[in-house]
Write a protein that holds these residues in place. Structure first.
Motif, PDB file in Angstrom:
ATOM      1  N   ASN A 186      30.624  34.619 -10.698  1.00 47.95           N
ATOM      2  CA  ASN A 186      30.763  36.065 -10.511  1.00 47.95           C
ATOM      3  C   ASN A 186      31.817  36.439  -9.472  1.00 47.95           C
ATOM      4  O   ASN A 186      32.409  37.510  -9.533  1.00 47.95           O
ATOM      5  CB  ASN A 186      29.418  36.679 -10.133  1.00 47.95           C
ATOM      6  N   ARG A 187      32.035  35.542  -8.527  1.00 51.36           N
ATOM      7  CA  ARG A 187      32.998  35.816  -7.464  1.00 51.36           C
ATOM      8  C   ARG A 187      34.441  35.760  -7.997  1.00 51.36           C
ATOM      9  O   ARG A 187      35.228  36.663  -7.751  1.00 51.36           O
ATOM     10  CB  ARG A 187      32.810  34.801  -6.329  1.00 51.36           C
ATOM     11  N   THR A 188      34.737  34.694  -8.752  1.00 48.40           N
ATOM     12  CA  THR A 188      36.115  34.491  -9.227  1.00 48.40           C
ATOM     13  C   THR A 188      36.293  34.893 -10.682  1.00 48.40           C
ATOM     14  O   THR A 188      37.414  34.919 -11.179  1.00 48.40           O
ATOM     15  CB  THR A 188      36.511  33.013  -9.083  1.00 48.40           C
ATOM     16  N   ASP A 189      35.202  35.210 -11.368  1.00 46.93           N
ATOM     17  CA  ASP A 189      35.238  35.547 -12.787  1.00 46.93           C
ATOM     18  C   ASP A 189      35.710  34.379 -13.659  1.00 46.93           C
ATOM     19  O   ASP A 189      36.260  34.570 -14.730  1.00 46.93           O
ATOM     20  CB  ASP A 189      36.124  36.780 -13.028  1.00 46.93           C
ATOM     21  N   ASP A 190      35.520  33.155 -13.168  1.00 47.71           N
ATOM     22  CA  ASP A 190      35.883  31.962 -13.927  1.00 47.71           C
ATOM     23  C   ASP A 190      34.661  31.392 -14.626  1.00 47.71           C
ATOM     24  O   ASP A 190      33.532  31.629 -14.201  1.00 47.71           O
ATOM     25  CB  ASP A 190      36.422  30.869 -12.991  1.00 47.71           C
ATOM     26  N   ARG A 191      34.942  30.644 -15.667  1.00 45.57           N
ATOM     27  CA  ARG A 191      33.851  29.927 -16.326  1.00 45.57           C
ATOM     28  C   ARG A 191      33.548  28.648 -15.563  1.00 45.57           C
ATOM     29  O   ARG A 191      34.460  27.963 -15.112  1.00 45.57           O
ATOM     30  CB  ARG A 191      34.253  29.533 -17.749  1.00 45.57           C
ATOM     31  N   LEU A 192      32.263  28.346 -15.431  1.00 41.39           N
ATOM     32  CA  LEU A 192      31.821  27.080 -14.855  1.00 41.39           C
ATOM     33  C   LEU A 192      31.200  26.274 -15.990  1.00 41.39           C
ATOM     34  O   LEU A 192      30.120  26.602 -16.471  1.00 41.39           O
ATOM     35  CB  LEU A 192      30.780  27.315 -13.760  1.00 41.39           C
ATOM     36  N   TYR A 193      31.939  25.261 -16.442  1.00 38.44           N
ATOM     37  CA  TYR A 193      31.487  24.484 -17.597  1.00 38.44           C
ATOM     38  C   TYR A 193      30.421  23.483 -17.202  1.00 38.44           C
ATOM     39  O   TYR A 193      30.535  22.831 -16.162  1.00 38.44           O
ATOM     40  CB  TYR A 193      32.677  23.766 -18.234  1.00 38.44           C
ATOM     41  N   VAL A 194      29.392  23.390 -18.017  1.00 37.45           N
ATOM     42  CA  VAL A 194      28.294  22.467 -17.709  1.00 37.45           C
ATOM     43  C   VAL A 194      27.774  21.809 -18.990  1.00 37.45           C
ATOM     44  O   VAL A 194      27.918  22.341 -20.081  1.00 37.45           O
ATOM     45  CB  VAL A 194      27.088  23.175 -17.036  1.00 37.45           C
ATOM     46  N   TYR A 195      27.199  20.634 -18.789  1.00 37.72           N
ATOM     47  CA  TYR A 195      26.429  19.984 -19.827  1.00 37.72           C
ATOM     48  C   TYR A 195      24.971  20.233 -19.492  1.00 37.72           C
ATOM     49  O   TYR A 195      24.551  20.021 -18.357  1.00 37.72           O
ATOM     50  CB  TYR A 195      26.686  18.465 -19.811  1.00 37.72           C
TER      51      TYR A 195
END
Ligand SMILES: [Zn+2]
Length: 125
Positions: free
Chosen positions: A89-98
């Motif tokens: 939410n801070r950077t508006d980036d996706r955090l990819y996870v398995y």
């Protein structure tokens, strides 16, 4: 004309649509749809209806031919990993996870790994 495919629907020619009606004035017939590309059933059917018609006529035979499932398959812990992402939410980036659908364990994933359809940590089927 030779590059066109015919819809494989068994009743396609029986549906009364203007585009299926072909021929000269006194010799008109409803005909199976013919197109360069279809969007249903891996390019074999002009519509879901035609795909369903085919399956209703041949589905049982096809399943018996290629092997009917007779026992429930199991998705185990080892194979329950799926790719997902959260938003930072801070950077508006996706955090990819398995994520593991059974254990709920979560492991980091790079964007490259996320986009690589052959990359998996699942073992087996
Ligand atoms: Zn059709």
């Amino acid at each position: 004309m030779s590059n066109l495919k015919l819809c494989q629907g068994t009743k396609c020619h029986t549906y009364h649509t203007q585009d299926r009606l072909k021929g000269s004035k006194d010799n008109k017939t409803y005909q199976t749809r013919r197109r360069s590309n279809f969007y249903y059933g891996q390019g074999n059917f002009c519509s879901i209806r035609c795909q369903d018609d085919w399956f209703n006529d041949f589905g049982d035979q096809a399943i018996d031919h290629f092997g009917r499932t007779t026992q429930a398959k199991h998705l185990t812990e080892q194979n329950a990993w799926y790719k997902s992402y959260d938003w930072n939410n801070r950077t508006d980036d996706r955090l990819y996870v398995y994520r593991n659908g059974i254990t709920k364990e979560q492991r980091p994933l790079t964007e490259e790994q996320y986009n690589d359809n052959s990359y998996t940590i699942n073992t087996g089927e």
